[in-house]
Design a protein around this motif. Sequence first.
Motif, mmCIF file in Angstrom:
data_model
loop_
_atom_site.group_PDB
_atom_site.id
_atom_site.type_symbol
_atom_site.label_atom_id
_atom_site.label_comp_id
_atom_site.label_asym_id
_atom_site.label_seq_id
_atom_site.Cartn_x
_atom_site.Cartn_y
_atom_site.Cartn_z
ATOM 1 N N TYR A 189 33.503 -35.291 68.882
ATOM 2 C CA TYR A 189 34.042 -36.230 68.852
ATOM 3 C C TYR A 189 33.950 -36.686 67.162
ATOM 4 N N CYS A 190 35.415 -37.475 66.796
ATOM 5 C CA CYS A 190 36.164 -37.024 65.221
ATOM 6 C C CYS A 190 35.464 -35.986 64.759
ATOM 7 N N VAL A 191 35.820 -35.070 64.930
ATOM 8 C CA VAL A 191 35.461 -33.434 64.837
ATOM 9 C C VAL A 191 36.816 -33.325 63.497
ATOM 10 N N ASP A 192 37.666 -34.004 63.721
ATOM 11 C CA ASP A 192 38.745 -34.008 62.417
ATOM 12 C C ASP A 192 38.153 -34.220 61.479
ATOM 13 N N GLU A 193 37.322 -35.279 61.300
ATOM 14 C CA GLU A 193 36.351 -35.681 59.302
ATOM 15 C C GLU A 193 35.591 -34.850 59.072
ATOM 16 N N ILE A 194 35.257 -34.039 60.195
ATOM 17 C CA ILE A 194 33.863 -33.221 59.589
ATOM 18 C C ILE A 194 34.812 -31.557 59.663
ATOM 19 N N PHE A 195 34.939 -30.987 60.167
ATOM 20 C CA PHE A 195 35.429 -29.456 60.239
ATOM 21 C C PHE A 195 35.462 -28.918 59.402
ATOM 22 N N MET A 196 36.541 -29.690 58.639
ATOM 23 C CA MET A 196 37.100 -28.843 56.899
ATOM 24 C C MET A 196 36.127 -29.426 56.129
ATOM 25 N N GLN A 197 35.501 -30.181 55.948
ATOM 26 C CA GLN A 197 34.166 -30.265 54.749
ATOM 27 C C GLN A 197 32.959 -29.749 54.886
ATOM 28 N N THR A 198 32.701 -29.353 56.570
ATOM 29 C CA THR A 198 31.607 -28.385 57.220
ATOM 30 C C THR A 198 31.799 -27.091 56.607
ATOM 31 N N ILE A 199 32.640 -26.684 57.570
ATOM 32 C CA ILE A 199 33.460 -25.276 56.436
ATOM 33 C C ILE A 199 33.417 -25.353 54.676
ATOM 34 N N LEU A 200 34.097 -25.590 54.231
ATOM 35 C CA LEU A 200 33.753 -25.587 52.789
ATOM 36 C C LEU A 200 32.954 -26.317 52.233
ATOM 37 N N ALA A 201 32.011 -26.575 52.335
ATOM 38 C CA ALA A 201 30.803 -27.509 51.941
ATOM 39 C C ALA A 201 30.745 -27.264 50.143
ATOM 40 N N ASP A 202 31.284 -26.188 50.708
ATOM 41 C CA ASP A 202 31.173 -25.385 48.557
ATOM 42 C C ASP A 202 31.320 -25.968 47.819
ATOM 43 N N LEU A 203 32.479 -27.071 47.807
ATOM 44 C CA LEU A 203 33.916 -27.512 47.405
ATOM 45 C C LEU A 203 33.465 -29.253 47.191
ATOM 46 N N ASP A 204 32.801 -29.225 47.612
ATOM 47 C CA ASP A 204 31.946 -30.905 47.741
ATOM 48 C C ASP A 204 31.211 -31.064 45.880
ATOM 49 N N THR A 205 31.657 -31.159 44.738
ATOM 50 C CA THR A 205 31.781 -30.575 43.181
ATOM 51 C C THR A 205 31.951 -31.479 42.203
ATOM 52 N N ASN A 206 32.615 -32.626 43.225
ATOM 53 C CA ASN A 206 33.870 -33.385 42.201
ATOM 54 C C ASN A 206 33.815 -35.469 42.144
ATOM 55 N N ILE A 207 31.870 -35.442 42.632
ATOM 56 C CA ILE A 207 31.894 -36.851 43.579
ATOM 57 C C ILE A 207 31.810 -37.312 42.055
ATOM 58 N N LYS A 208 31.394 -36.844 40.822
ATOM 59 C CA LYS A 208 31.349 -38.144 40.239
ATOM 60 C C LYS A 208 32.406 -38.742 39.329
ATOM 61 N N ASN A 209 33.697 -37.623 39.177
ATOM 62 C CA ASN A 209 35.602 -36.881 39.357
ATOM 63 C C ASN A 209 35.947 -37.819 40.121
ATOM 64 N N ALA A 210 35.613 -39.184 40.758
ATOM 65 C CA ALA A 210 36.634 -39.563 41.371
ATOM 66 C C ALA A 210 36.334 -40.958 42.786
ATOM 67 N N ASN A 211 36.500 -42.245 42.468
ATOM 68 C CA ASN A 211 35.468 -43.519 42.865
ATOM 69 C C ASN A 211 35.866 -43.219 44.037
ATOM 70 N N ASN A 212 36.542 -42.159 45.363
ATOM 71 C CA ASN A 212 35.914 -42.026 46.580
ATOM 72 C C ASN A 212 36.047 -40.551 47.229
ATOM 73 N N ASP A 213 35.750 -40.935 48.367
ATOM 74 C CA ASP A 213 35.957 -39.451 48.886
ATOM 75 C C ASP A 213 37.543 -39.268 49.048
ATOM 76 N N ASN A 214 38.308 -40.351 49.334
ATOM 77 C CA ASN A 214 39.965 -40.439 49.664
ATOM 78 C C ASN A 214 40.871 -39.987 48.161
ATOM 79 N N ALA A 215 40.512 -40.390 46.566
ATOM 80 C CA ALA A 215 40.229 -39.867 45.821
ATOM 81 C C ALA A 215 40.540 -38.921 45.395
ATOM 82 N N GLN A 216 39.476 -38.343 46.299
ATOM 83 C CA GLN A 216 38.410 -36.619 45.844
ATOM 84 C C GLN A 216 40.195 -35.576 46.463
ATOM 85 N N ALA A 217 40.491 -36.208 47.429
ATOM 86 C CA ALA A 217 41.458 -36.065 48.285
ATOM 87 C C ALA A 217 42.719 -35.400 47.806
ATOM 88 N N ALA A 218 43.171 -36.403 46.901
ATOM 89 C CA ALA A 218 44.064 -37.120 45.919
ATOM 90 C C ALA A 218 45.169 -37.945 46.962
#
Length: 264
Positions: A189-218
């Motif tokens: 259910y709504c896996v389109d918001e999950i599978f990329m982030q789960t597979i590429l979890a190590d890219l979760d490194t720019n939390i402080k450099n973006a206002n929100n998760d959409n800004a992280q994704a440009a």
Amino acid sequence: MVIGHGNDYSVLQETINILDNNYVDFFVHWDKEYKRPNLTAKNSKIYFINSINVGWGTDSLMQVELNLLSAVKKTKKYKMAHLISSADMPLMDSDYFIKYFNGERSYLGFSHNNTDDFSDRIKYYWPKFSLRNKKVLSKLIFLCNRLFNINRLKNTNIEVKKGPQWFSINTNLIDRILNYDKKNFFYSYCVDEIFMQTILADLDTNIKNANNDNAQAARYIDWKRGTPYIFSAKDVEELKKVKNTKYAFARKVTDSNIIKNVFN
């Protein structure tokens, strides 16, 4: 890489007009329910992949993304792969876009402020038809999974991550995505918001450099004024202020004249 549907493709055509360049090509999936659009470009190449029926919230959205990534991989000539919808508009002109996305980093958003347990989306079995606006049926399916003690994540080391569907990633990550064992992501259910982030979890490194998760994704997306907010003619000056900055695309747009006015 474009996921599109409907009979009006003017926004996508105007997006192509803005980014039209020898270094930018378009891979398009258009929902099988609709006629394939007649898109044109002077310099960019436009490729259509085989169409399937896409249902909101179903694993078909993930399958489309995988099909698009597979098509991009076969060319072996791109540094970056960007996923957009046909209702997205560019916020960079083609020269700025090419220089900004030089392949040195990837842009994928991760959500951290929501307390919901997103693992239910893949821990349980969900149907392959859309459950949009079907709250009673959704609750029934959820309870059935609980009743039969279903847990597809049992005996796995999968840590579920969540974020926006849209991204801009280095193409050297495509093999990792395609080769990942994704059996738990189907019938979800709504896996389109999950599978990329789960597979590429190590890219979760720019939390402080973006206002929100959409800004992280440009991506320039407003969830405060809508679900998401649909930009209109009165927002042209707002969009001009963020043009050629850190946002590659804005979502959501239904009027192609907005793109023309932002880019004069």
